[in-house]
Scaffold this motif. Structure first.
Motif, PDB file in Angstrom:
ATOM      1  N   TYR A  55      10.850  73.895  22.402  1.00  7.62           N
ATOM      2  CA  TYR A  55       9.492  73.497  22.770  1.00  7.62           C
ATOM      3  C   TYR A  55       9.214  73.889  24.220  1.00  7.62           C
ATOM      4  N   ARG A  88       1.011  71.308  20.583  1.00  6.51           N
ATOM      5  CA  ARG A  88       0.775  72.100  19.377  1.00  6.51           C
ATOM      6  C   ARG A  88      -0.712  72.240  19.073  1.00  6.51           C
ATOM      7  N   GLY A 114       6.436  62.133  21.483  1.00  2.95           N
ATOM      8  CA  GLY A 114       5.751  62.506  20.245  1.00  2.95           C
ATOM      9  C   GLY A 114       4.309  62.893  20.507  1.00  2.95           C
ATOM     10  N   TYR A 115       3.638  62.091  21.304  1.00  2.66           N
ATOM     11  CA  TYR A 115       2.249  62.381  21.663  1.00  2.66           C
ATOM     12  C   TYR A 115       2.162  63.729  22.363  1.00  2.66           C
ATOM     13  N   TRP A 122       8.738  63.921  14.561  1.00  2.00           N
ATOM     14  CA  TRP A 122       8.830  64.014  16.025  1.00  2.00           C
ATOM     15  C   TRP A 122       7.498  63.628  16.655  1.00  2.00           C
ATOM     16  N   GLU A 123       6.416  64.171  16.121  1.00  2.00           N
ATOM     17  CA  GLU A 123       5.094  63.929  16.703  1.00  2.00           C
ATOM     18  C   GLU A 123       4.643  62.480  16.546  1.00  2.00           C
ATOM     19  N   ARG A 124       5.094  61.812  15.507  1.00  2.00           N
ATOM     20  CA  ARG A 124       4.765  60.394  15.317  1.00  2.00           C
ATOM     21  C   ARG A 124       5.706  59.490  16.120  1.00  2.00           C
ATOM     22  N   SER A 174       6.574  66.566  11.982  1.00  2.00           N
ATOM     23  CA  SER A 174       5.724  65.398  11.768  1.00  2.00           C
ATOM     24  C   SER A 174       6.389  64.125  12.291  1.00  2.00           C
ATOM     25  N   LEU A 192       4.300  66.319  22.236  1.00  2.00           N
ATOM     26  CA  LEU A 192       4.614  67.441  21.345  1.00  2.00           C
ATOM     27  C   LEU A 192       3.392  67.795  20.495  1.00  2.00           C
ATOM     28  N   LYS A 193       2.723  66.771  19.997  1.00  2.00           N
ATOM     29  CA  LYS A 193       1.531  66.993  19.183  1.00  2.00           C
ATOM     30  C   LYS A 193       0.414  67.606  20.030  1.00  2.00           C
TER      31      LYS A 193
END
Length: 139
Positions: free
Chosen positions: A72, A25, A18-19, A57-59, A55, A21-22
């Protein structure tokens, strides 16, 4: 036969993917909003993604399925193993070509003494990746 080794495969954070992916982005060459990424995934990969999914996924609340992880990876040109937190080195997809030389692959698979190959690979695993890169340049 394909042999892949991972060094230092530890999770830095509880939900590493998640970290990452964020981070991709927000910190990649051109920052994207969640809405922009949704449109890109729809247009380039035919995927139906919404802001809520990204959201979560990123969390780290949910895990993207394979087709989204592949999207991705392709879009950001990044190794899937990095996205999932298996490796910590950001590698480009083009750097992950396993077998450019089909003749060499054939030689390896037809090699008589497979135990010798496994012993060599086991010994190589003990070396640092930078040392192996340097050794490759010499060869």
């Amino acid at each position: 036969m394909m042999i892949v080794f991972f060094k230092g495969a530890t999770m830095e954070k509880k939900y590493e993917y998640g970290y990452r992916l964020k981070e991709l982005r927000k910190k990649s060459g051109v920052k994207k909003s969640m809405e922009e990424l949704c449109h890109i995934f729809a247009k380039e990969y035919g995927l139906n993604v919404n802001k809520s999914m990204i959201s979560r996924w990123e969390r780290g609340e949910t895990m993207p399925d394979n087709k989204h992880i592949v999207a991705y990876s392709k879009y950001y040109d990044i190794d899937i193993n990095y996205l999932l937190g298996i490796v910590n080195e950001k590698r480009s997809l083009k750097d992950l070509v396993i077998d450019k030389d089909v003749a060499l692959h054939k030689e390896i698979t037809e090699f008589e003494d497979k135990n010798l190959l496994f012993e060599i690979v086991a010994k190589l695993k003990k070396y640092d990746i930078e040392y192996l890169k340097h050794l490759k340049e010499i060869i």
